[in-house]
Design an enzyme around this catalytic site. Structure first.
Site, PDB file in Angstrom:
ATOM      1  N   ASP A  33      35.855  32.056  32.714  1.00  7.05           N
ATOM      2  CA  ASP A  33      35.329  32.937  33.670  1.00  7.05           C
ATOM      3  C   ASP A  33      34.537  32.216  34.536  1.00  7.05           C
ATOM      4  O   ASP A  33      34.032  31.158  34.166  1.00  7.05           O
ATOM      5  CB  ASP A  33      34.703  33.878  32.937  1.00  7.05           C
ATOM      6  N   SER A  34      34.509  32.579  35.846  1.00  9.36           N
ATOM      7  CA  SER A  34      33.534  32.118  36.743  1.00  9.36           C
ATOM      8  C   SER A  34      32.070  32.450  36.295  1.00  9.36           C
ATOM      9  O   SER A  34      31.058  31.534  36.825  1.00  9.36           O
ATOM     10  CB  SER A  34      33.564  32.909  38.253  1.00  9.36           C
TER      11      SER A  34
ATOM     12  N   CYS B  39      39.343  36.160  33.916  1.00 12.15           N
ATOM     13  CA  CYS B  39      38.560  36.545  35.083  1.00 12.15           C
ATOM     14  C   CYS B  39      39.929  36.893  36.445  1.00 12.15           C
ATOM     15  O   CYS B  39      40.809  36.346  36.345  1.00 12.15           O
ATOM     16  CB  CYS B  39      38.256  35.052  35.841  1.00 12.15           C
ATOM     17  N   ASN B  40      39.698  38.172  36.802  1.00 12.45           N
ATOM     18  CA  ASN B  40      40.773  38.497  37.815  1.00 12.45           C
ATOM     19  C   ASN B  40      41.052  37.888  38.705  1.00 12.45           C
ATOM     20  O   ASN B  40      41.887  37.367  39.420  1.00 12.45           O
ATOM     21  CB  ASN B  40      40.394  39.862  37.915  1.00 12.45           C
TER      22      ASN B  40
ATOM     23  N   GLU C 195      25.245  40.020  38.035  1.00 11.84           N
ATOM     24  CA  GLU C 195      24.788  38.648  37.675  1.00 11.84           C
ATOM     25  C   GLU C 195      23.205  38.494  37.530  1.00 11.84           C
ATOM     26  O   GLU C 195      22.581  37.775  36.965  1.00 11.84           O
ATOM     27  CB  GLU C 195      25.303  37.655  38.767  1.00 11.84           C
TER      28      GLU C 195
ATOM     29  N   CYS D 208      37.734  43.686  37.484  1.00 15.36           N
ATOM     30  CA  CYS D 208      36.944  42.410  37.666  1.00 15.36           C
ATOM     31  C   CYS D 208      36.050  42.494  36.096  1.00 15.36           C
ATOM     32  O   CYS D 208      35.545  43.630  35.756  1.00 15.36           O
ATOM     33  CB  CYS D 208      35.955  42.450  38.509  1.00 15.36           C
TER      34      CYS D 208
ATOM     35  N   HIS E 137      33.419  41.485  35.233  1.00 16.57           N
ATOM     36  CA  HIS E 137      31.933  41.820  35.373  1.00 16.57           C
ATOM     37  C   HIS E 137      31.717  43.357  35.208  1.00 16.57           C
ATOM     38  O   HIS E 137      30.642  43.686  34.784  1.00 16.57           O
ATOM     39  CB  HIS E 137      31.283  41.462  36.489  1.00 16.57           C
TER      40      HIS E 137
HETATM   41  N1  DGL Z   1      34.701  37.799  36.801  1.00 14.62           N
HETATM   42  C1  DGL Z   1      35.206  37.766  37.971  1.00 14.62           C
HETATM   43  C2  DGL Z   1      36.534  38.615  38.155  1.00 14.62           C
HETATM   44  O1  DGL Z   1      37.006  39.201  37.094  1.00 14.62           O
HETATM   45  C3  DGL Z   1      34.773  37.965  39.356  1.00 14.62           C
HETATM   46  C4  DGL Z   1      33.422  37.165  39.462  1.00 14.62           C
HETATM   47  C5  DGL Z   1      33.345  36.353  40.693  1.00 14.62           C
HETATM   48  O2  DGL Z   1      33.367  36.756  41.801  1.00 14.62           O
HETATM   49  O3  DGL Z   1      33.242  35.083  40.303  1.00 14.62           O
HETATM   50  O4  DGL Z   1      37.093  39.016  38.916  1.00 14.62           O
END
Ligand code: DGL
Length: 272
Positions: free
Chosen positions: A8-9, A71-72, A156, A190, A192
């Site tokens: 993931d990011s 991560c989407n 975050e 997402c 998060h």
């Molecule tokens: N967790 C990432 C997602 O599912 C998004 C986080 C980011 O913007 O890096 O899209």
């Protein structure tokens, strides 16, 4: 043979990984969070692809034969190119899976009105991956999208129940629902966003069901491993997990506990 890689990011993928680890505890895992370069959700296609590919290559170098993009944004903007262009160049069998397909292929089981809402990063919304993928499986479902650019930074920064978080969660839900009174199912697209669930539930009308992806992805991965013994037998089974971050491991350990639900130990990693 090697562990299953989870990417993931940042921390968001932990909401998916904790469900995977619960469902499939027998495997070894390596989790990589690219915290140094988060957010991905506001970046261009080229950048998200370049960053994601670097991290996937890193996980391959750690002997992962199967990587899940938890991560989407990365699934929307990088997965297809990695699968179609990069993987065929590898001399041995490697697979990369995303989180969008496991979500879109079952959405028809949830919506009665056939009107579905998507809450996601600006990058995922712009990619139109959700409407495209949902229409492949369910041509009669209408999809409405709302970008939530502030939600990832709020999560975050652990602003999970601050007045600022409440403001943006309420405003973006309102913008989504204004698009159609018929929406009966909303996907948190997402990884998060499940952390904001208490606030989301507060502002979502009770007749609308809210879907988080963790269990959907875990079920889909279990099914994939069952259907692909040639990949499954490349995944080692020691029940271990290692966590790596491209930023400070001290910060990662502190915040990851919130996302993962328990304390973890992490190590720093320099890419390249
Ligand atoms: N967790 C990432 C997602 O599912 C998004 C986080 C980011 O913007 O890096 O899209």
């Amino acid at each position: 043979m090697g562990p299953i890689g989870i990417f993931d990011s940042g921390y968001g993928g932990l909401t998916v990984f904790r469900e995977i680890a619960k469902k499939l505890p027998q495997y070894d895992y390596v989790y990589l969070g690219d915290n140094a370069r988060i957010p991905y959700g506001t970046r261009s296609f080229e950048t998200v692809y370049a960053f994601t590919k670097e991290c996937v290559d890193q996980l391959f170098a750690m002997d992962c034969r199967l990587v899940v993009l938890a991560c989407n944004t990365a699934s929307a903007k990088a997965l297809r190119t990695i699968q179609q262009v990069d993987l065929p160049l590898y001399p041995d069998l490697r697979k990369v899976l995303g989180v969008i397909r496991p979500t879109t292929e079952i959405i028809g089981d949830y919506t009665k009105t056939r009107h579905v809402g998507i809450l996601a990063t600006p990058g995922t919304v712009k990619s139109t991956s959700y409407p495209i993928e949902i229409h492949k499986f369910f041509p009669n479902i209408t999809v409405y999208q709302q970008a939530c650019p502030f939600w990832v930074p709020l999560v975050e920064n652990n602003e999970l129940d601050s007045p600022g978080a409440a403001y943006f969660v309420q405003a973006d839900i309102k913008r989504l629902l204004q698009q159609s009174p018929q929406i009966d199912t909303v996907i948190l697209a997402c990884t998060h966003y499940p952390l904001l669930l208490p606030l989301i539930k507060q502002y979502m009308p009770p007749h609308i069901q809210v879907l988080a992806q963790g269990q959907l992805v875990a079920n889909s991965l279990a099914d994939y491993l069952h259907r692909h013994p040639e990949i499954e037998q490349l995944c080692t089974k020691g029940g271990t997990t290692q966590f790596f971050t491209t930023d400070s491991e001290v910060d990662f350990e502190k915040k990851a506990a919130v996302f993962y639900g328990k304390k973890i130990k992490a190590a720093p990693l320099t890419l390249g």
